[in-house]
Design a protein around this motif. Sequence first.
Motif, PDB file in Angstrom:
ATOM      1  N   THR A 184       0.585  -1.153  -0.102  1.00  0.00           N
ATOM      2  CA  THR A 184      -0.150   0.102  -0.073  1.00  0.00           C
ATOM      3  C   THR A 184       0.791   1.130   0.074  1.00  0.00           C
ATOM      4  N   ALA A 211      -2.187  -7.723  -5.743  1.00  0.00           N
ATOM      5  CA  ALA A 211      -2.777  -6.691  -6.555  1.00  0.00           C
ATOM      6  C   ALA A 211      -2.234  -5.477  -6.927  1.00  0.00           C
ATOM      7  N   ARG A 212      -1.155  -4.974  -5.914  1.00  0.00           N
ATOM      8  CA  ARG A 212      -0.208  -4.047  -5.953  1.00  0.00           C
ATOM      9  C   ARG A 212       0.679  -4.322  -7.194  1.00  0.00           C
ATOM     10  N   LYS A 214       0.486  -5.998  -9.777  1.00  0.00           N
ATOM     11  CA  LYS A 214      -0.572  -5.856 -11.356  1.00  0.00           C
ATOM     12  C   LYS A 214      -0.392  -4.727 -11.727  1.00  0.00           C
ATOM     13  N   ALA A 215      -0.446  -3.630 -10.812  1.00  0.00           N
ATOM     14  CA  ALA A 215      -0.590  -2.237 -11.154  1.00  0.00           C
ATOM     15  C   ALA A 215       0.777  -1.409 -11.057  1.00  0.00           C
ATOM     16  N   ALA A 216       1.871  -2.135 -10.422  1.00  0.00           N
ATOM     17  CA  ALA A 216       2.909  -1.373 -10.117  1.00  0.00           C
ATOM     18  C   ALA A 216       3.733  -0.898 -11.270  1.00  0.00           C
ATOM     19  N   ASN A 217       4.324   0.315 -10.858  1.00  0.00           N
ATOM     20  CA  ASN A 217       5.275   0.899 -12.141  1.00  0.00           C
ATOM     21  C   ASN A 217       6.724   1.547 -10.994  1.00  0.00           C
ATOM     22  N   ALA A 242       2.356 -11.942 -11.485  1.00  0.00           N
ATOM     23  CA  ALA A 242       1.729 -10.485 -11.631  1.00  0.00           C
ATOM     24  C   ALA A 242       2.995  -9.513 -11.371  1.00  0.00           C
TER      25      ALA A 242
END
Length: 501
Positions: A184, A211-212, A214-217, A242
């Motif tokens: 988070t 979940a993070r 999958k969207a991490a940059n 992921a």
Amino acid sequence: MRTRFTTLVLAAILSTATRGTSRTLGAQPRLTLDATRTVRDSRGGDGRAFTIVSAILGETRRIDVVFPASFAASASTRRYPVMIVLDGESQTAPTAAVTDELTRNGQMPELLVVAIENTNRLRDLTPPGLSVSGSSMHEGGDVFLDFIEKELLPEIDRQFRGAPPRVLVGHSSGAILATYAAATRGTYCCIIALDAPTHLGENWLANKLTARAKAANAPLRYLSYEARFGWADDSWQALVAAAPKSWMLHHEKLPMESHESMPMLGMYLGLKKTFSDYSMLSAPVAPTTSILPYYDTINRSFGASGTEMSVIPPRKLLQDVVEDLLMEGRGAAARGAYELQRSSYGAPADANEVLSQIAETERRPAPTETVEALLATPFPTPAEARNIVGAWMGNVWMNEDELYPGKPPTVLRIVVKDGRVTGELESNPAPGVMQVQPLTYLRITPAGFTFGFMNGMRPRGVLLYEGTRTNGVLQGQVRFGGVSFVMPEGGGPIYFMFKKQ
């Protein structure tokens, strides 16, 4: 060094704040030296006890800070990474021992160990949305992380020259909060979770981190070491699938360890793995001029912003770089490496001698032979090398008594593979030991040919076997190419002789 910091001032006053005291929101917290307590850091390091009055938590907290070995000697412009350690009352000493061992051996950067002691452990280390040991689903993990990020870290940076990267280490419930922070928060680029019960709440933590992912940059290094608890294999594989390539993920079971015994070993392995690319064992050995740029890249990979450099190369490595650059005749580069060494770790005991050598080297002309140029020399073509391709049998020696009867021959092999000339030198440095060294230099000369490779130890020159060929026999001497090196007393020239088979 390209950094800008404030000068450290330690306020040696007693804290008059008491547990439970509140402050007006917006007032700046201040870490205050607590002379009533001592920090047991277990290795004789500079550990000190502080208190901080938190407006976010509405109470005074005890903070243990263990300073790196170079802290007092380094320039006021040096900044240090910060490692937050949860459960400070039990984890300060093992963490101090582990970081001391790894930093002294150049396997992790020096950093500030900031350990937070507990007041209400269940409340602070349990994230909202999860029940631990019968707690509610509305505990204060997020508030506690806010305290660390908005009050504690700014004070560490202001008073003690802290800087990114930030590392977070937690055991058991602390590992729950550390994993939650990984899922988070973007504050920490490195998180070590020690025996985290990720199965709680039907894999609530595992699902949240996945979940993070999958969207991490942003890059993240998350390492889980486990004895009693840990990740289920299917949950871990889902996380790995992921995660972006910028993430370092590792989990490992520690056999013959209990939930209570595993933190010290887990911290050692976790920090060693986290900083594996920093380790001086991972740094390039040649050419010397590639080493400091390598650490510039490492520094950026840990999230340092702008020109700030807090991940400094190991002390011993910097010393070696200075000496090697001097042997290569690179005075200006040696001065730059020396200044980084001095500002980061303090001036060495032989500073006057080193500075004199640097000044003398700077007055000389630039070297005409460099390690880089030697390594970049193209090998001859198959047509050019046709008369030397094959096996050459012989010996390499320094003293005549090394040519004892029955000594295994040294074999030089030059071959054409996939249309390119290559080669190797096979030797037996000890009974029953075979060593094969690929050639990195090969050049045909009017008198014969020269072959060689990087010296496996210091000095970091190219070992050049410069030979004259007569009637199928190549003989000559070995020298260090690209460096100025005088053999120590008692060490004479190295000779070789090979006969074409």
